[in-house]
Design a protein around this motif. Sequence first.
Motif, PDB file in Angstrom:
ATOM      1  N   UNK A  27      35.833   0.386  -3.958  1.00 52.79           N
ATOM      2  CA  UNK A  27      34.865   1.084  -4.793  1.00 52.79           C
ATOM      3  C   UNK A  27      33.460   1.078  -4.218  1.00 52.79           C
ATOM      4  N   UNK A  28      33.345   0.859  -2.918  1.00 49.35           N
ATOM      5  CA  UNK A  28      32.045   0.790  -2.267  1.00 49.35           C
ATOM      6  C   UNK A  28      31.646   2.160  -1.739  1.00 49.35           C
ATOM      7  N   UNK A  29      30.380   2.460  -1.808  1.00 53.08           N
ATOM      8  CA  UNK A  29      29.843   3.675  -1.199  1.00 53.08           C
ATOM      9  C   UNK A  29      29.498   3.383   0.258  1.00 53.08           C
ATOM     10  N   UNK A  30      29.298   4.449   1.025  1.00 53.46           N
ATOM     11  CA  UNK A  30      28.843   4.269   2.402  1.00 53.46           C
ATOM     12  C   UNK A  30      27.483   3.592   2.413  1.00 53.46           C
ATOM     13  N   UNK A  31      26.657   3.905   1.433  1.00 50.55           N
ATOM     14  CA  UNK A  31      25.324   3.306   1.352  1.00 50.55           C
ATOM     15  C   UNK A  31      25.419   1.791   1.147  1.00 50.55           C
ATOM     16  N   UNK A  35      24.303  -1.205   3.800  1.00 48.56           N
ATOM     17  CA  UNK A  35      23.374  -2.301   3.497  1.00 48.56           C
ATOM     18  C   UNK A  35      23.974  -3.645   3.896  1.00 48.56           C
ATOM     19  N   UNK A  36      25.276  -3.824   3.625  1.00 47.41           N
ATOM     20  CA  UNK A  36      25.921  -5.093   3.938  1.00 47.41           C
ATOM     21  C   UNK A  36      25.914  -5.403   5.433  1.00 47.41           C
ATOM     22  N   UNK A  37      26.043  -4.374   6.252  1.00 42.21           N
ATOM     23  CA  UNK A  37      26.114  -4.594   7.704  1.00 42.21           C
ATOM     24  C   UNK A  37      24.839  -4.186   8.427  1.00 42.21           C
ATOM     25  N   UNK A  38      23.776  -3.937   7.663  1.00 40.46           N
ATOM     26  CA  UNK A  38      22.464  -3.594   8.215  1.00 40.46           C
ATOM     27  C   UNK A  38      22.522  -2.383   9.138  1.00 40.46           C
ATOM     28  N   UNK A  39      23.153  -1.322   8.646  1.00 37.21           N
ATOM     29  CA  UNK A  39      23.235  -0.045   9.350  1.00 37.21           C
ATOM     30  C   UNK A  39      22.811   1.047   8.376  1.00 37.21           C
ATOM     31  N   UNK A  40      22.689   2.258   8.876  1.00 38.13           N
ATOM     32  CA  UNK A  40      22.357   3.381   8.003  1.00 38.13           C
ATOM     33  C   UNK A  40      23.647   3.971   7.441  1.00 38.13           C
ATOM     34  N   UNK A  61      31.826  -7.345  11.541  1.00 37.46           N
ATOM     35  CA  UNK A  61      31.414  -7.376  10.139  1.00 37.46           C
ATOM     36  C   UNK A  61      32.266  -6.443   9.292  1.00 37.46           C
ATOM     37  N   UNK A  62      32.507  -5.247   9.781  1.00 36.38           N
ATOM     38  CA  UNK A  62      33.285  -4.263   9.024  1.00 36.38           C
ATOM     39  C   UNK A  62      34.720  -4.735   8.788  1.00 36.38           C
ATOM     40  N   UNK A  63      35.378  -5.188   9.836  1.00 35.71           N
ATOM     41  CA  UNK A  63      36.788  -5.569   9.668  1.00 35.71           C
ATOM     42  C   UNK A  63      36.937  -6.845   8.840  1.00 35.71           C
ATOM     43  N   UNK A  64      35.978  -7.746   8.908  1.00 36.53           N
ATOM     44  CA  UNK A  64      36.093  -8.958   8.093  1.00 36.53           C
ATOM     45  C   UNK A  64      35.721  -8.682   6.638  1.00 36.53           C
TER      46      UNK A  64
END
Length: 120
Positions: A27-31, A35-40, A61-64
């Motif tokens: 249920x997460x947005x791209x935004x 924010x979680x991975x400090x990217x746009x 970060x993404x895969x974990x």
Amino acid sequence: MKMYQYDKRLDFHALGREIKRKREAKGWTQEYLAQLVDRTPRSIMYIENRGQHPSLNTFYQLVTLLDISVDQFFFPDKLNGESTCRKHIDVLLNSMDEKELTILEATAEGLKKARGTEEA
């Protein structure tokens, strides 16, 4: 004389689709993920939809964060003998905790026992 060059490449398009699937399942947005991975948000969109290569740290970060097993992407040849369904079940198993695995084990044992009584 040209030496042998290793030509295998990681399919980032497939990985991007899995990142998107897992993100949406949470249920997460791209935004939010950005924010979680400090990217746009745009960089997340490029990773998901265009197969853009993230940095190693962002990849980790993404895969974990999304509980993605990368074996299917890194070692696809080792999984070729297995059905798509079996591969998907394996990915699901990797994301389960011990309690869920115990329940699934009991369910599988029950199915095996029921199959055995049908054959008799």
